[in-house]
Design a protein around this motif. Structure first.
Motif, mmCIF file in Angstrom:
data_model
loop_
_atom_site.group_PDB
_atom_site.id
_atom_site.type_symbol
_atom_site.label_atom_id
_atom_site.label_comp_id
_atom_site.label_asym_id
_atom_site.label_seq_id
_atom_site.Cartn_x
_atom_site.Cartn_y
_atom_site.Cartn_z
ATOM 1 N N VAL A 52 1.604 -3.672 17.871
ATOM 2 C CA VAL A 52 1.913 -2.908 16.659
ATOM 3 C C VAL A 52 2.408 -1.492 16.978
ATOM 4 C CG1 VAL A 52 0.247 -4.205 15.293
ATOM 5 C CG2 VAL A 52 -0.435 -2.026 16.322
ATOM 6 N N ALA A 53 2.403 -1.115 18.250
ATOM 7 C CA ALA A 53 2.937 0.201 18.631
ATOM 8 C C ALA A 53 4.399 0.297 18.216
ATOM 9 C CB ALA A 53 2.803 0.417 20.135
ATOM 10 N N GLY A 54 4.725 1.365 17.477
ATOM 11 C CA GLY A 54 6.087 1.530 16.988
ATOM 12 C C GLY A 54 6.305 0.941 15.612
ATOM 13 N N LEU A 55 5.310 0.233 15.080
ATOM 14 C CA LEU A 55 5.431 -0.377 13.752
ATOM 15 C C LEU A 55 5.646 0.693 12.687
ATOM 16 C CD1 LEU A 55 5.088 -2.888 11.834
ATOM 17 C CD2 LEU A 55 2.655 -2.260 11.739
ATOM 18 N N GLU A 56 6.633 0.500 11.827
ATOM 19 C CA GLU A 56 6.893 1.407 10.708
ATOM 20 C C GLU A 56 6.840 0.625 9.404
ATOM 21 O OE1 GLU A 56 10.433 3.700 11.002
ATOM 22 O OE2 GLU A 56 9.705 4.901 12.691
ATOM 23 N N MET A 57 6.227 1.225 8.407
ATOM 24 C CA MET A 57 6.164 0.620 7.083
ATOM 25 C C MET A 57 6.330 1.698 6.030
ATOM 26 S SD MET A 57 3.328 -2.419 7.064
ATOM 27 C CE MET A 57 3.655 -3.969 7.909
ATOM 28 N N MET A 58 6.835 1.300 4.885
ATOM 29 C CA MET A 58 7.003 2.224 3.771
ATOM 30 C C MET A 58 6.398 1.609 2.514
ATOM 31 S SD MET A 58 10.719 4.040 4.114
ATOM 32 C CE MET A 58 10.227 5.147 2.780
ATOM 33 N N ALA A 59 6.121 2.471 1.532
ATOM 34 C CA ALA A 59 5.589 2.018 0.255
ATOM 35 C C ALA A 59 6.513 0.933 -0.308
ATOM 36 C CB ALA A 59 5.474 3.195 -0.712
ATOM 37 N N PRO A 60 5.939 -0.087 -0.947
ATOM 38 C CA PRO A 60 4.531 -0.237 -1.348
ATOM 39 C C PRO A 60 3.643 -0.883 -0.290
ATOM 40 C CG PRO A 60 5.796 -2.030 -2.258
ATOM 41 C CD PRO A 60 6.782 -1.159 -1.522
ATOM 42 N N MET A 61 4.145 -1.092 0.927
ATOM 43 C CA MET A 61 3.374 -1.744 1.985
ATOM 44 C C MET A 61 2.620 -0.742 2.857
ATOM 45 S SD MET A 61 4.081 -4.811 1.228
ATOM 46 C CE MET A 61 3.408 -5.733 2.595
ATOM 47 N N CYS A 62 2.681 0.528 2.510
ATOM 48 C CA CYS A 62 2.081 1.581 3.340
ATOM 49 C C CYS A 62 0.638 1.820 2.922
ATOM 50 C CB CYS A 62 2.911 2.857 3.223
ATOM 51 S SG CYS A 62 2.352 4.167 4.314
ATOM 52 N N ASP A 63 -0.255 0.923 3.314
ATOM 53 C CA ASP A 63 -1.664 1.073 2.981
ATOM 54 C C ASP A 63 -2.526 0.509 4.105
ATOM 55 O OD1 ASP A 63 -2.034 -1.807 2.566
ATOM 56 O OD2 ASP A 63 -0.916 -1.509 0.710
ATOM 57 N N PHE A 64 -3.821 0.806 4.037
ATOM 58 C CA PHE A 64 -4.747 0.405 5.091
ATOM 59 C C PHE A 64 -4.829 -1.113 5.203
ATOM 60 C CE2 PHE A 64 -8.761 -0.550 7.055
ATOM 61 C CZ PHE A 64 -8.967 0.450 7.980
ATOM 62 N N GLU A 65 -4.872 -1.784 4.075
ATOM 63 C CA GLU A 65 -5.008 -3.235 4.072
ATOM 64 C C GLU A 65 -3.863 -3.913 4.819
ATOM 65 O OE1 GLU A 65 -5.067 -6.824 0.751
ATOM 66 O OE2 GLU A 65 -5.785 -4.829 0.197
ATOM 67 N N THR A 66 -2.638 -3.464 4.565
ATOM 68 C CA THR A 66 -1.477 -4.051 5.236
ATOM 69 C C THR A 66 -1.498 -3.742 6.723
ATOM 70 O OG1 THR A 66 -0.166 -3.808 3.213
ATOM 71 C CG2 THR A 66 1.038 -4.157 5.261
ATOM 72 N N LEU A 67 -1.818 -2.495 7.079
ATOM 73 C CA LEU A 67 -1.901 -2.109 8.486
ATOM 74 C C LEU A 67 -2.950 -2.937 9.219
ATOM 75 C CD1 LEU A 67 -1.332 -0.253 10.913
ATOM 76 C CD2 LEU A 67 -3.033 1.327 9.986
ATOM 77 N N ALA A 68 -4.146 -3.078 8.622
ATOM 78 C CA ALA A 68 -5.225 -3.833 9.256
ATOM 79 C C ALA A 68 -4.825 -5.287 9.473
ATOM 80 C CB ALA A 68 -6.484 -3.756 8.399
ATOM 81 N N GLY A 69 -4.069 -5.843 8.537
ATOM 82 C CA GLY A 69 -3.606 -7.214 8.688
ATOM 83 C C GLY A 69 -2.664 -7.381 9.865
ATOM 84 N N GLU A 70 -1.886 -6.342 10.164
ATOM 85 C CA GLU A 70 -0.991 -6.368 11.318
ATOM 86 C C GLU A 70 -1.780 -6.213 12.617
ATOM 87 O OE1 GLU A 70 2.260 -6.897 11.447
ATOM 88 O OE2 GLU A 70 2.501 -7.099 9.275
ATOM 89 N N VAL A 71 -2.802 -5.356 12.589
ATOM 90 C CA VAL A 71 -3.618 -5.119 13.789
ATOM 91 C C VAL A 71 -4.475 -6.340 14.103
ATOM 92 C CG1 VAL A 71 -5.475 -3.713 14.773
ATOM 93 C CG2 VAL A 71 -3.665 -2.632 13.428
ATOM 94 N N PHE A 72 -5.041 -6.953 13.054
ATOM 95 C CA PHE A 72 -5.869 -8.153 13.210
ATOM 96 C C PHE A 72 -5.213 -9.324 12.475
ATOM 97 C CE2 PHE A 72 -8.987 -4.672 13.524
ATOM 98 C CZ PHE A 72 -9.641 -5.007 14.699
ATOM 99 N N PRO A 73 -4.201 -9.940 13.037
ATOM 100 C CA PRO A 73 -3.482 -11.013 12.344
ATOM 101 C C PRO A 73 -4.351 -12.234 12.041
ATOM 102 C CG PRO A 73 -2.806 -10.880 14.643
ATOM 103 C CD PRO A 73 -3.617 -9.666 14.367
ATOM 104 N N ASP A 74 -5.507 -12.347 12.727
ATOM 105 C CA ASP A 74 -6.392 -13.480 12.496
ATOM 106 C C ASP A 74 -7.433 -13.188 11.420
ATOM 107 O OD1 ASP A 74 -7.636 -11.577 14.109
ATOM 108 O OD2 ASP A 74 -8.986 -13.055 15.017
#
Length: 242
Positions: free
Chosen positions: A213-235
């Motif tokens: 996930v290093a370098g991952l960029e996201m913008m609203a409306p996907m810019c939230d903790f829930e979306t980030l955590a899902g990327e960090v822990f895909p399982d």
């Protein structure tokens, strides 16, 4: 089985200890408050008004505020630091709290320095030479306090301000995180929030859980903790982060 060693366990604990940095009014606190509640927030900034209220409608948020900039003596700073340290540890022990936020970690580090030294700058002597502060014990105390979070299962979000980056007294045109220098090594994830055309966005610098996930960029409306955590822990399951 190797004598003196323990067999490593498979990862099952889903929580993130992170640093969120950014310039003023770019959405640092807003992003942090998208984390799972109940939330315990240690406030040393003046940017909560108008932000917490929006999220308090949907989750429980407990705030402990410190007007540390109004203090004028080392005794006052010491009292505030010890109280904030106690509040931090109490929140970590509180079973119902899922996320702990420090807003800002930059100012929290200033608070401990004021508590231990009485000022932020070196003391100038009569001969014009500056006497350096003994940062070792202070840095150890601050580092060990933050590491206490790893004894539990809570998310921790340390919000940090940015400062201008200088090389040989020349501004490079870039900005760097302000605060305790070891923060990137203590936390599990480092990221920066920003705004583009008025919309909130973030960039992940690095992640101990998931290097991809290093370098991952996201913008609203996907810019939230829930979306980030899902990327960090895909399982993981989405409801773990809501």
């Amino acid at each position: 089985m190797i004598k003196g060693f323990e067999k490593a366990k498979k990862g099952s604990l889903h929580r993130i200890v992170m640093s969120v940095e950014g310039q003023e009014k770019c959405g640092k606190t807003h992003f942090a408050l998208t984390a799972p509640g109940p939330i315990a927030l240690i406030d040393m900034d003046t940017g909560l008004e108008g932000v917490v209220g929006k999220f308090a409608k949907e989750k429980e948020i407990y705030v402990k505020s410190y007007n540390w900039k109004d203090a004028t003596s080392q005794a006052e700073w010491t009292s505030m630091w010890e109280d904030s340290k106690g509040a931090f540890l109490a929140a970590l022990k509180e079973k119902e709290i899922r996320t702990l936020i420090v807003d800002t970690g930059t100012e929290w580090y200033e608070m401990i320095r004021l508590a231990r030294f009485g000022k932020l700058n070196k003391v100038a002597m009569a001969d014009g030479k500056a006497v350096p502060f003994p940062y070792g014990p202070v840095n150890t105390e601050f580092r060990d306090l933050i590491k206490k979070v790893y004894e539990g299962d809570k998310n921790l979000i340390l919000i940090h301000k940015l400062k201008k980056e200088y090389i040989k007294d020349t501004f490079t045109g870039k900005y760097e995180r302000a605060g305790f220098g070891d923060i990137p090594y203590i936390v599990q994830l480092n990221m920066r929030v920003w705004r583009k055309d008025g919309e909130l966005g973030f960039t992940v610098h690095d992640s101990r859980h998931n290097a991809e996930v290093a370098g991952l960029e996201m913008m609203a409306p996907m810019c939230d903790f829930e979306t980030l955590a899902g990327e960090v822990f895909p399982d993981s399951k989405r409801e773990e982060w809501s």
